[in-house]
Design a protein around this motif. Structure first.
Motif, PDB file in Angstrom:
ATOM      1  N   GLN A  91       5.086   3.413   5.287  1.00  0.00           N
ATOM      2  CA  GLN A  91       3.782   2.867   5.677  1.00  0.00           C
ATOM      3  C   GLN A  91       3.934   1.749   6.696  1.00  0.00           C
ATOM      4  OE1 GLN A  91       0.967   4.379   4.536  1.00  0.00           O
ATOM      5  NE2 GLN A  91       0.025   3.170   6.174  1.00  0.00           N
ATOM      6  N   THR A  92       5.011   0.974   6.575  1.00  0.00           N
ATOM      7  CA  THR A  92       5.267  -0.083   7.566  1.00  0.00           C
ATOM      8  C   THR A  92       5.542   0.531   8.935  1.00  0.00           C
ATOM      9  OG1 THR A  92       6.235  -1.444   5.801  1.00  0.00           O
ATOM     10  CG2 THR A  92       6.652  -2.142   8.064  1.00  0.00           C
ATOM     11  N   LEU A  93       6.304   1.628   8.955  1.00  0.00           N
ATOM     12  CA  LEU A  93       6.542   2.339  10.213  1.00  0.00           C
ATOM     13  C   LEU A  93       5.228   2.806  10.839  1.00  0.00           C
ATOM     14  CD1 LEU A  93       9.582   4.558   9.156  1.00  0.00           C
ATOM     15  CD2 LEU A  93       9.609   2.972  11.081  1.00  0.00           C
ATOM     16  N   ASP A 150       0.833  -1.209   0.000  1.00  0.00           N
ATOM     17  CA  ASP A 150       0.000   0.000   0.000  1.00  0.00           C
ATOM     18  C   ASP A 150       0.868   1.258   0.000  1.00  0.00           C
ATOM     19  OD1 ASP A 150      -2.241  -1.551   0.023  1.00  0.00           O
ATOM     20  OD2 ASP A 150      -2.691  -1.280   2.148  1.00  0.00           O
ATOM     21  N   GLY A 151       1.948   1.225   0.788  1.00  0.00           N
ATOM     22  CA  GLY A 151       2.840   2.377   0.846  1.00  0.00           C
ATOM     23  C   GLY A 151       3.514   2.659  -0.486  1.00  0.00           C
ATOM     24  N   VAL A 152       3.962   1.583  -1.157  1.00  0.00           N
ATOM     25  CA  VAL A 152       4.580   1.745  -2.476  1.00  0.00           C
ATOM     26  C   VAL A 152       3.574   2.357  -3.451  1.00  0.00           C
ATOM     27  CG1 VAL A 152       5.549   0.531  -4.467  1.00  0.00           C
ATOM     28  CG2 VAL A 152       6.244  -0.124  -2.161  1.00  0.00           C
ATOM     29  N   GLY A 186       9.466   4.705  -4.187  1.00  0.00           N
ATOM     30  CA  GLY A 186       8.375   3.757  -3.943  1.00  0.00           C
ATOM     31  C   GLY A 186       8.665   2.849  -2.763  1.00  0.00           C
ATOM     32  N   ALA A 187       9.869   2.265  -2.721  1.00  0.00           N
ATOM     33  CA  ALA A 187      10.241   1.405  -1.595  1.00  0.00           C
ATOM     34  C   ALA A 187      10.279   2.195  -0.295  1.00  0.00           C
ATOM     35  CB  ALA A 187      11.598   0.756  -1.865  1.00  0.00           C
ATOM     36  N   GLY A 188      10.714   3.450  -0.390  1.00  0.00           N
ATOM     37  CA  GLY A 188      10.708   4.312   0.793  1.00  0.00           C
ATOM     38  C   GLY A 188       9.295   4.553   1.293  1.00  0.00           C
ATOM     39  N   GLY A 189       8.353   4.685   0.364  1.00  0.00           N
ATOM     40  CA  GLY A 189       6.957   4.819   0.765  1.00  0.00           C
ATOM     41  C   GLY A 189       6.448   3.562   1.460  1.00  0.00           C
ATOM     42  N   GLY A 190       6.906   2.403   0.984  1.00  0.00           N
ATOM     43  CA  GLY A 190       6.548   1.151   1.645  1.00  0.00           C
ATOM     44  C   GLY A 190       7.113   1.079   3.054  1.00  0.00           C
ATOM     45  N   PHE A 191       8.357   1.527   3.214  1.00  0.00           N
ATOM     46  CA  PHE A 191       8.993   1.551   4.538  1.00  0.00           C
ATOM     47  C   PHE A 191       8.250   2.516   5.457  1.00  0.00           C
ATOM     48  CE2 PHE A 191      12.535   3.294   7.272  1.00  0.00           C
ATOM     49  CZ  PHE A 191      12.642   2.166   8.081  1.00  0.00           C
TER      50      PHE A 191
END
Length: 448
Positions: free
Chosen positions: A323-325, A61-63, A316-321
């Motif tokens: 959202q995980t945070l 979702d974050g990506v 994109g991967a940073g957005g995933g990280f």
């Protein structure tokens, strides 16, 4: 502070372990930040006790949301920058401003050129474009190359760290749900004095620290069309998205909701529409203005996208990280800790970004991670405070570039400096940008 439980400290420990893993993978094992962020997100989720299904969903979702919110804007910015380069518009701006400057005003002229070129262009592209100009001007004026190099680097770096549509500010705005037009306006307000201090003024000091006997030979520049777009047309095209986005921000302040003028400005000032309009206008004013055929304009636009693939993947991967945070609860915990310590969100965001920047060398990773960690703090903030928080994170993300940053080596090689000379010029300049910017942002947060 007493309300923070053992589970909260576990979340903080998980976040620190994930960031440490990302740092290790990027700096020691030389893994691409895209993969490092994926693996760091996995460690964070598992260590925080998230079910694997929820972990994968959070990351995905974050990506998706980050690429949807930021990716298109980065792509449009790259297209505008490539049009500016291939049409000769950038050369027209450089030659016009430099041609009207005497030797004493050269550092200020170089600053102005860097700011104008840096508005639509990524740092690396702007640097490659300006290096030949800096070296040639230094040779002709017979001055220390850093007298002109520092202002050029400062102009590019400040815009890269503080002003949309560059990736870092866009990511911070998206993660903190800040108003992009407001952030752009405040970013320019902070950027101007920051560039002046870290550029021409610091250059006078830096030349006493680094003696470069003779500037290296300028690298060969790409061929540009014989016929260039005019300076006025080029400048108008570059500033168009800035004017439209700032117009939207001002309309939101001075015009009532339901006002048809505000509605129109809200539409054309939307970042997607503003940048799209600039690209479409640029196809005429820059492309056709330089006598480029439709096929050549199409090739220019197409060739602008492959170089940003890596940036989009990292973002994109940073957005995933991020959202995980958020979904792991790290943001809520940090918010409680900050409230207990009575620490300003502005200072906290800057400090977190500084720490991650020093560790990873990546301004983008620092921005993404810091925004994710303190994202919950921005939820209840007024629009101006949220925009200033995004700028504070951007300021922290450029702090003291050193040997783990690709930009450090780029500057060293282009200017023919030693490692020590690069630290005394480029690294100190980056630190000055970060410190001056936060020294302006924090007082603004107290009065606005």
């Amino acid at each position: 502070m007493g309300s923070v439980s053992g589970a909260d400290w576990r979340l903080i420990g998980s976040a620190l372990a994930a960031i440490a893993l990302i740092v290790l993978l990027i700096t020691k094992l030389k893994l691409h930040p895209f993969l490092g962020l994926i693996l760091g997100s996995g460690l964070l989720g598992l260590a925080a006790g998230m079910p694997t299904g929820q972990l994968i969903e959070s990351f995905s979702d974050g990506v998706g949301s980050t690429v949807a919110g930021v990716g298109v804007l980065i792509a449009l910015g790259a297209m505008l920058g490539k049009l500016l380069a291939d049409s000769g518009g950038a050369d027209q701006v450089v030659d016009t401003i430099m041609g009207r400057s005497g030797v004493r005003r050269l550092p200020w002229a170089m600053t102005l050129v860097a700011v104008l070129i840096g508005l639509p262009m990524f740092f690396e592209i702007g640097l490659v474009m300006l290096i030949p100009v800096v070296l040639l001007a230094a040779r002709r004026a017979r001055v220390n190359v850093m007298l002109l190099g520092i202002p050029a680097l400062a102009g590019l770096s400040v815009l890269h760290g503080l002003v949309p549509p560059h990736p870092g500010p866009l990511v911070a705005v998206d993660a903190l749900q800040a108003d992009l037009g407001l952030t752009l306006g405040l970013g320019l307000l902070v950027a101007i004095p920051t560039v002046v201090v870290a550029g021409p003024l610091f250059a006078k000091v830096a030349v006493g620290w680094v003696a470069v006997a003779r500037p290296p030979e300028p690298p060969a520049r790409e061929q540009t069309p014989d016929h260039r777009p005019s300076f006025t047309a080029t400048l108008a095209t570059v500033l168009l998205p800035v004017v439209l986005m700032m117009g939207k921000a001002l309309a939101g302040i001075v015009l009532a909701e339901g006002n048809p003028v505000r509605g129109a400005l809200d539409f054309v000032g939307d970042p997607l529409i503003a940048l799209l309009a600039a690209v479409l206008v640029g196809m005429v004013t820059l492309g056709r203005g330089a006598g480029l055929t439709r096929d050549r304009v199409g090739e220019t636009l197409s060739s602008s996208l492959p170089p940003i693939a890596g940036i989009l993947l990292i973002v994109g991967a940073g957005g995933g990280f991020k959202q995980t945070l958020v979904d792991a609860g790290v943001g809520e915990t940090v918010t409680r800790l900050a409230d207990g310590a009575a620490l300003s969100p502005i200072i906290l965001g800057w400090l977190i970004a500084v720490a991650i920047r020093l560790a990873t060398g990546s301004a983008t990773v620092a921005t993404i991670s810091a925004a994710g960690i303190i994202g919950d703090l921005a939820l209840g903030l007024p629009p101006v405070q949220a925009a200033l928080l995004a700028l504070a994170i951007g300021a922290g993300s450029v702090f003291f570039s050193h040997v783990n940053d690709a930009g450090f080596w780029l500057v060293k090689e282009y200017f023919g400096l030693t490692v020590g000379q690069t630290i005394r010029t480029w690294s100190v300049m980056e630190t000055l940008i970060s410190v001056v910017a936060i020294a302006i942002i924090y007082p603004l947060s107290l009065v606005l």
